[in-house]
Write a protein that holds these residues in place. Sequence first.
Motif, short mmCIF file in Angstrom:
data_model
loop_
_atom_site.label_atom_id
_atom_site.label_comp_id
_atom_site.label_asym_id
_atom_site.label_seq_id
_atom_site.Cartn_x
_atom_site.Cartn_y
_atom_site.Cartn_z
N TYR A 1 0.80 -1.23 0.00
CA TYR A 1 0.00 0.00 0.00
C TYR A 1 0.84 1.28 0.00
O TYR A 1 0.32 2.34 -0.35
CB TYR A 1 -0.93 0.02 1.22
CG TYR A 1 -1.99 -1.04 1.19
CD1 TYR A 1 -3.20 -0.83 0.53
CD2 TYR A 1 -1.79 -2.26 1.82
CE1 TYR A 1 -4.17 -1.82 0.50
CE2 TYR A 1 -2.75 -3.26 1.80
CZ TYR A 1 -3.94 -3.02 1.13
OH TYR A 1 -4.89 -4.00 1.10
N GLY A 2 2.07 1.21 0.43
CA GLY A 2 2.89 2.41 0.51
C GLY A 2 2.74 3.17 1.80
O GLY A 2 3.15 4.34 1.88
N VAL A 3 2.18 2.56 2.85
CA VAL A 3 2.05 3.23 4.14
C VAL A 3 3.42 3.26 4.82
O VAL A 3 4.12 2.25 4.88
CB VAL A 3 1.03 2.50 5.03
CG1 VAL A 3 0.93 3.17 6.40
CG2 VAL A 3 -0.33 2.47 4.36
N LEU A 4 3.81 4.42 5.32
CA LEU A 4 5.09 4.60 6.00
C LEU A 4 4.92 4.35 7.50
O LEU A 4 3.90 4.73 8.10
CB LEU A 4 5.62 6.01 5.76
CG LEU A 4 5.83 6.40 4.29
CD1 LEU A 4 6.26 7.86 4.20
CD2 LEU A 4 6.85 5.50 3.62
N PHE A 5 5.91 3.71 8.11
CA PHE A 5 5.89 3.41 9.55
C PHE A 5 7.11 4.07 10.19
O PHE A 5 8.26 3.69 9.91
CB PHE A 5 5.89 1.90 9.79
CG PHE A 5 4.60 1.23 9.38
CD1 PHE A 5 3.54 1.13 10.26
CD2 PHE A 5 4.45 0.73 8.10
CE1 PHE A 5 2.36 0.53 9.89
CE2 PHE A 5 3.27 0.12 7.71
CZ PHE A 5 2.21 0.02 8.61
N ASP A 6 6.84 5.05 11.01
CA ASP A 6 7.89 5.82 11.67
C ASP A 6 8.49 4.98 12.80
O ASP A 6 7.77 4.50 13.68
CB ASP A 6 7.31 7.12 12.22
CG ASP A 6 8.38 8.03 12.79
OD1 ASP A 6 9.57 7.83 12.47
OD2 ASP A 6 8.02 8.94 13.56
N GLY A 7 9.80 4.80 12.76
CA GLY A 7 10.49 4.04 13.80
C GLY A 7 10.86 2.64 13.36
O GLY A 7 11.64 1.97 14.06
N ASN A 8 10.36 2.16 12.23
CA ASN A 8 10.76 0.85 11.73
C ASN A 8 12.12 1.00 11.05
O ASN A 8 12.26 1.67 10.03
CB ASN A 8 9.72 0.32 10.73
CG ASN A 8 9.95 -1.14 10.37
OD1 ASN A 8 11.09 -1.57 10.18
ND2 ASN A 8 8.87 -1.89 10.25
N THR A 9 13.13 0.36 11.62
CA THR A 9 14.51 0.54 11.13
C THR A 9 14.82 -0.30 9.90
O THR A 9 15.91 -0.15 9.33
CB THR A 9 15.50 0.18 12.25
OG1 THR A 9 15.28 -1.17 12.67
CG2 THR A 9 15.32 1.11 13.43
N ASP A 10 13.92 -1.17 9.48
CA ASP A 10 14.17 -2.03 8.32
C ASP A 10 12.95 -2.04 7.41
O ASP A 10 12.40 -3.09 7.07
CB ASP A 10 14.50 -3.46 8.78
CG ASP A 10 15.01 -4.33 7.63
OD1 ASP A 10 15.48 -3.77 6.62
OD2 ASP A 10 14.91 -5.56 7.74
N LEU A 11 12.50 -0.84 7.03
CA LEU A 11 11.29 -0.73 6.21
C LEU A 11 11.67 -0.91 4.73
O LEU A 11 11.97 0.05 4.03
CB LEU A 11 10.63 0.63 6.44
CG LEU A 11 9.18 0.76 5.95
CD1 LEU A 11 8.28 -0.23 6.66
CD2 LEU A 11 8.68 2.18 6.15
N ARG A 12 11.69 -2.17 4.29
CA ARG A 12 12.01 -2.51 2.90
C ARG A 12 10.87 -3.33 2.31
O ARG A 12 10.03 -3.87 3.03
CB ARG A 12 13.30 -3.31 2.81
CG ARG A 12 14.54 -2.57 3.26
CD ARG A 12 15.76 -3.50 3.25
NE ARG A 12 15.63 -4.55 4.26
CZ ARG A 12 15.84 -5.85 4.01
NH1 ARG A 12 16.13 -6.25 2.79
NH2 ARG A 12 15.73 -6.74 4.98
N ARG A 13 10.88 -3.43 0.98
CA ARG A 13 9.90 -4.30 0.33
C ARG A 13 10.16 -5.75 0.73
O ARG A 13 11.31 -6.15 0.95
CB ARG A 13 9.97 -4.14 -1.19
CG ARG A 13 9.50 -2.78 -1.68
CD ARG A 13 9.47 -2.74 -3.20
NE ARG A 13 9.03 -1.45 -3.70
CZ ARG A 13 7.76 -1.13 -3.94
NH1 ARG A 13 6.81 -2.01 -3.69
NH2 ARG A 13 7.44 0.06 -4.41
#
Length: 292
Positions: A127-139
């Motif tokens: 969906y493309g939702v961003l999560f603040d604080g996630n240190t490994d936000l990759r596909r």
Amino acid sequence: MATVFHPAPKISSNEGVQAALSGALGDMLVSAKEEHGEIVLTVARGAIEDALRLLRDSHDYQQLMEIAGADYPGRPERFEVVYMLLSLTKNHRIMVKVTAAEDTPVPTVTTLWPNAGWLEREVFDMYGVLFDGNTDLRRILTDYGFEGHPFRKDFPLTGYTELRYSEDEKRVVYEPVDLPQDLRQFDFMSPWEGADYVLPGDEKAVTPPVDEPKTTEKKSDTGAGEKTNGKAAEKKSAPPPAKKATGRKDPEAPEPTESRPARKPRKATARDTKPATEPKKRASRKKKGDGE
């Protein structure tokens, strides 16, 4: 044999749960409802971490089972992030929601549950939702270099690129999507069941009116009459030519012949075949010196 008692009930009820959790969440709660047999709580986006910590520590919803996304393009905050919690001691589930826009990040809950890292990556990928604080936000599900988010409602069903193995380059190549034909809608209803529309090709067919019977008022309509009878009596083709007399006799069919002459009957009669089938006894040879 001792009976084992489990603290979780076999059947859990929603009675009083909505009111108790709504009072506990207080200002963090935006709305609460019971829908399809489940308690659904919508909380403020910035307070999602505190709300889930309260539900985990004070109301025994120990496990984060799933994080899902939903897209509503017509809303100002088009995305919904849904957290599904399970209480092992109560055998009860609830759903907690927050809303977000394309450029408004949602606080991460990896500080509460480590498995939230992979679940947040999935929502970000789809969906493309961003999560603040996630240190490994990759596909996590799509391929390397994938552009866009496939679960958005404005993303085409066919995508933008396709991959295939190229025999010329001996590797997998990316190309723009090339469909040999457009997307079609097929109707599998049988025409014998009575279609309420004109089938392809039927618009060219001319159907005579069946309610008006055809009548013949005069002979010319049917082709009968003296003129027609006279034409029928006329010979359409010439007679075959007459045979010429040559004085020669036509050859007759040859006499039947055989491939070989018949055999003469045998004079001998049947004999006993037993001696012929038995092996002949050889006469014993006398050795030198015998009888001398």
